[in-house]
Design a protein around this motif. Structure first.
Motif, PDB file in Angstrom:
ATOM      1  N   PRO A 289       0.834  -1.209   0.000  1.00  0.00           N
ATOM      2  CA  PRO A 289       0.000   0.000   0.000  1.00  0.00           C
ATOM      3  C   PRO A 289       0.865   1.253   0.000  1.00  0.00           C
ATOM      4  CG  PRO A 289      -0.712  -1.551   1.689  1.00  0.00           C
ATOM      5  CD  PRO A 289       0.604  -2.045   1.198  1.00  0.00           C
ATOM      6  N   SER A 290       0.302   2.358  -0.468  1.00  0.00           N
ATOM      7  CA  SER A 290       1.086   3.590  -0.603  1.00  0.00           C
ATOM      8  C   SER A 290       1.578   4.117   0.743  1.00  0.00           C
ATOM      9  CB  SER A 290       0.271   4.669  -1.326  1.00  0.00           C
ATOM     10  OG  SER A 290      -0.874   5.042  -0.579  1.00  0.00           O
ATOM     11  N   ALA A 291       0.817   3.900   1.805  1.00  0.00           N
ATOM     12  CA  ALA A 291       1.269   4.366   3.129  1.00  0.00           C
ATOM     13  C   ALA A 291       2.561   3.658   3.527  1.00  0.00           C
ATOM     14  CB  ALA A 291       0.181   4.118   4.175  1.00  0.00           C
ATOM     15  N   GLU A 292       2.647   2.375   3.249  1.00  0.00           N
ATOM     16  CA  GLU A 292       3.864   1.629   3.561  1.00  0.00           C
ATOM     17  C   GLU A 292       5.016   2.052   2.660  1.00  0.00           C
ATOM     18  OE1 GLU A 292       5.451  -2.997   4.053  1.00  0.00           O
ATOM     19  OE2 GLU A 292       3.330  -2.581   3.659  1.00  0.00           O
ATOM     20  N   LEU A 293       4.724   2.235   1.368  1.00  0.00           N
ATOM     21  CA  LEU A 293       5.768   2.674   0.433  1.00  0.00           C
ATOM     22  C   LEU A 293       6.272   4.070   0.787  1.00  0.00           C
ATOM     23  CD1 LEU A 293       4.583   1.359  -3.041  1.00  0.00           C
ATOM     24  CD2 LEU A 293       6.791   0.910  -1.945  1.00  0.00           C
ATOM     25  N   THR A 294       5.383   4.936   1.247  1.00  0.00           N
ATOM     26  CA  THR A 294       5.808   6.276   1.662  1.00  0.00           C
ATOM     27  C   THR A 294       6.757   6.177   2.847  1.00  0.00           C
ATOM     28  OG1 THR A 294       3.768   7.315   0.866  1.00  0.00           O
ATOM     29  CG2 THR A 294       5.020   8.502   2.548  1.00  0.00           C
ATOM     30  N   LYS A 295       6.401   5.366   3.825  1.00  0.00           N
ATOM     31  CA  LYS A 295       7.258   5.184   4.992  1.00  0.00           C
ATOM     32  C   LYS A 295       8.624   4.621   4.588  1.00  0.00           C
ATOM     33  CE  LYS A 295       7.455   2.727   9.441  1.00  0.00           C
ATOM     34  NZ  LYS A 295       8.692   1.990   9.130  1.00  0.00           N
ATOM     35  N   LEU A 296       8.620   3.610   3.713  1.00  0.00           N
ATOM     36  CA  LEU A 296       9.870   2.997   3.273  1.00  0.00           C
ATOM     37  C   LEU A 296      10.700   3.945   2.407  1.00  0.00           C
ATOM     38  CD1 LEU A 296       8.533  -0.579   2.409  1.00  0.00           C
ATOM     39  CD2 LEU A 296       9.882   0.104   4.411  1.00  0.00           C
ATOM     40  N   SER A 297      10.026   4.881   1.739  1.00  0.00           N
ATOM     41  CA  SER A 297      10.742   5.901   0.965  1.00  0.00           C
ATOM     42  C   SER A 297      11.391   6.912   1.895  1.00  0.00           C
ATOM     43  CB  SER A 297       9.781   6.614   0.001  1.00  0.00           C
ATOM     44  OG  SER A 297       9.271   5.725  -0.973  1.00  0.00           O
ATOM     45  N   ASP A 332      10.388  12.184  -2.517  1.00  0.00           N
ATOM     46  CA  ASP A 332       9.643  13.298  -1.919  1.00  0.00           C
ATOM     47  C   ASP A 332       8.384  13.586  -2.717  1.00  0.00           C
ATOM     48  OD1 ASP A 332      11.131  14.171  -4.080  1.00  0.00           O
ATOM     49  OD2 ASP A 332      11.754  16.065  -3.148  1.00  0.00           O
ATOM     50  N   LEU A 333       8.491  13.507  -4.042  1.00  0.00           N
ATOM     51  CA  LEU A 333       7.325  13.720  -4.893  1.00  0.00           C
ATOM     52  C   LEU A 333       6.295  12.615  -4.646  1.00  0.00           C
ATOM     53  CD1 LEU A 333       7.283  14.806  -8.588  1.00  0.00           C
ATOM     54  CD2 LEU A 333       6.011  12.768  -7.908  1.00  0.00           C
ATOM     55  N   TYR A 334       6.765  11.382  -4.518  1.00  0.00           N
ATOM     56  CA  TYR A 334       5.845  10.276  -4.248  1.00  0.00           C
ATOM     57  C   TYR A 334       5.084  10.508  -2.945  1.00  0.00           C
ATOM     58  CZ  TYR A 334       3.998   5.665  -3.273  1.00  0.00           C
ATOM     59  OH  TYR A 334       3.150   4.649  -2.976  1.00  0.00           O
ATOM     60  N   ALA A 335       5.783  10.935  -1.911  1.00  0.00           N
ATOM     61  CA  ALA A 335       5.151  11.151  -0.615  1.00  0.00           C
ATOM     62  C   ALA A 335       4.077  12.236  -0.682  1.00  0.00           C
ATOM     63  CB  ALA A 335       6.198  11.515   0.436  1.00  0.00           C
ATOM     64  N   GLU A 336       4.308  13.264  -1.493  1.00  0.00           N
ATOM     65  CA  GLU A 336       3.381  14.395  -1.574  1.00  0.00           C
ATOM     66  C   GLU A 336       2.220  14.125  -2.523  1.00  0.00           C
ATOM     67  OE1 GLU A 336       3.300  17.300   0.052  1.00  0.00           O
ATOM     68  OE2 GLU A 336       4.896  16.496   1.311  1.00  0.00           O
ATOM     69  N   ALA A 337       2.412  13.254  -3.504  1.00  0.00           N
ATOM     70  CA  ALA A 337       1.403  13.036  -4.549  1.00  0.00           C
ATOM     71  C   ALA A 337       0.094  12.540  -3.961  1.00  0.00           C
ATOM     72  CB  ALA A 337       1.930  12.040  -5.577  1.00  0.00           C
ATOM     73  N   GLY A 338      -0.999  13.153  -4.399  1.00  0.00           N
ATOM     74  CA  GLY A 338      -2.324  12.705  -4.021  1.00  0.00           C
ATOM     75  C   GLY A 338      -2.812  13.195  -2.681  1.00  0.00           C
ATOM     76  N   LYS A 339      -1.995  13.930  -1.932  1.00  0.00           N
ATOM     77  CA  LYS A 339      -2.407  14.375  -0.598  1.00  0.00           C
ATOM     78  C   LYS A 339      -3.637  15.280  -0.646  1.00  0.00           C
ATOM     79  CE  LYS A 339       1.682  13.978   2.319  1.00  0.00           C
ATOM     80  NZ  LYS A 339       2.658  14.720   3.145  1.00  0.00           N
ATOM     81  N   ALA A 340      -3.646  16.209  -1.592  1.00  0.00           N
ATOM     82  CA  ALA A 340      -4.756  17.146  -1.681  1.00  0.00           C
ATOM     83  C   ALA A 340      -6.056  16.416  -2.003  1.00  0.00           C
ATOM     84  CB  ALA A 340      -4.477  18.202  -2.731  1.00  0.00           C
ATOM     85  N   ASP A 341      -5.945  15.373  -2.870  1.00  0.00           N
ATOM     86  CA  ASP A 341      -7.147  14.644  -3.283  1.00  0.00           C
ATOM     87  C   ASP A 341      -7.708  13.799  -2.151  1.00  0.00           C
ATOM     88  OD1 ASP A 341      -6.885  15.665  -5.814  1.00  0.00           O
ATOM     89  OD2 ASP A 341      -5.689  13.984  -6.553  1.00  0.00           O
ATOM     90  N   ARG A 342      -6.838  13.404  -1.186  1.00  0.00           N
ATOM     91  CA  ARG A 342      -7.284  12.485  -0.144  1.00  0.00           C
ATOM     92  C   ARG A 342      -7.634  13.193   1.150  1.00  0.00           C
ATOM     93  NH1 ARG A 342      -3.376   7.193  -0.959  1.00  0.00           N
ATOM     94  NH2 ARG A 342      -3.334   7.262  -3.222  1.00  0.00           N
TER      95      ARG A 342
END
Length: 343
Positions: A289-297, A332-342
């Motif tokens: 999931p993206s939350a896990e990938l963000t943490k691992l990034s 950093d871009l991955y972590a920020e992507a989609g935040k506004a939409d969610r």
């Protein structure tokens, strides 16, 4: 965290081989990333017609994620990752998909990674029954079919290294991935370095084939992510568009992680295949999931995956001067992507 930046400092001579590869048909035309009159933004997106290479795009279409993001995708099918990087470099493609065997290309500065799609578990070195090959050391002197520059090439190199063998200790027969299936099935070669689901086809024609080396044999020292990439100049010149596209990929990945079996059916429909043809595809991948990938990034784990593979490609002779993952993975871009939409 690291900043978004274009990467292009490696020498052009590293890619003479790619110059001989023709770009897939239908990829011409001017860049169409910018929307006119405030309408949907059009992006040209490459993919490979198997489960890993197309599930995110299949889900994004099925769930209406592109429309929600104000993007119109122009999807183009390719047979491998190097072709897509060639198209990115010529400006004929905006985004693409790479398997782990092609990650030497972003490590060389030819593409920027915007997202990990999933972790691959599908690559194998296989041998025909009666070939006398029971373990990697037995590959010495044997004919081995492989699609060069792919994850098959990578798993073959790992198997040879494990056995203390060099590339020229085997009779490496280079061909495209579909021809590997034909050559192995007809007995033209003793072994092959390839991946599922192609191996499922080969098993039907060659009962009793042996798996000599598997992706899992090298885990956790090595992890094999497949990824989405973009043009480095697009990442630096239009980061907001890249964030939008990455947000779509993250949302598609989260849906897939939550509905793995259904994602096989959705992808089969996208590829116009019988509904059950991709059944079981998820057993050859690990979906995060993206939350896990963000943490691992953020904690550097994902950078470590790429750096370890870059070292492998260096030993293969593909990366005389490998870059560090922080130069080509846009975490950093991955972590920020989609935040506004969610939110």
């Amino acid at each position: 965290m690291k900043s978004i930046r274009a990467v292009g400092r490696r020498t052009a001579g590293l890619f003479l081989a790619l110059a001989l590869v023709s770009v897939a048909t239908g990829c011409g035309g001017d860049s169409s990333s910018d929307a006119a009159d405030g309408g949907p933004q059009k992006v040209r997106f490459g993919y490979i017609a198997d489960y890993s290479g197309s599930v995110a795009l299949a889900v994004a279409r099925k769930q209406g994620l592109w429309k929600k993001a104000g993007i119109t995708p122009d999807l183009k099918v390719f047979t491998n990752g190097p072709l897509q990087v060639q198209a990115l470099g010529s400006g004929d493609l905006d985004f693409g998909y790479l398997g782990p065997g092609a990650l030497w290309l972003p490590a060389s500065g030819r593409a920027s990674i915007v997202s990990v799609n999933m972790l691959g578990l599908a690559d194998r070195v296989i041998a025909r029954p009666g070939s006398g090959i029971e373990k990697p050391a037995d590959l010495k002197g044997k004919k081995v079919a492989v699609a060069e520059g792919t994850s098959g090439d990578m798993i073959l190199n790992l198997a040879l290294s494990e056995a203390g063998l060099k590339q020229d200790d085997v009779k490496k027969v280079v061909m495209d991935a579909s021809t590997v299936v034909t050559a192995f099935s007809s007995g033209q070669v003793d072994a092959a370095a390839t991946w599922y689901p192609l191996i499922d086809t080969m098993k039907k024609k060659v009962p009793g084939l042996k798996e000599i080396s598997r992706t899992q044999d090298y885990y956790p020292k090595l992890t094999f992510p497949n990824v989405f990439v973009t043009q480095p100049k697009l990442a630096s010149g239009n980061p907001e568009l890249v964030k939008k596209v990455t947000g779509v990929l993250k949302e598609a990945g989260d849906w897939t992680a939550a509905h793995p079996e259904e994602s096989e059916t959705v992808t089969a429909d996208f590829l116009k295949l019988p509904a059950g043809q991709l059944k079981g595809s998820t057993q050859y991948v690990k979906i995060l999931p993206s939350a896990e990938l963000t943490k691992l990034s953020e904690d550097g784990t994902v950078d470590g995956w790429f750096d370890e593979l870059a070292a492998v490609f260096g030993r293969m002779g593909k990366l005389p001067e490998p870059g560090k993952a922080e130069d080509y993975y846009l975490g950093d871009l991955y972590a920020e992507a989609g935040k506004a939409d969610r939110s």
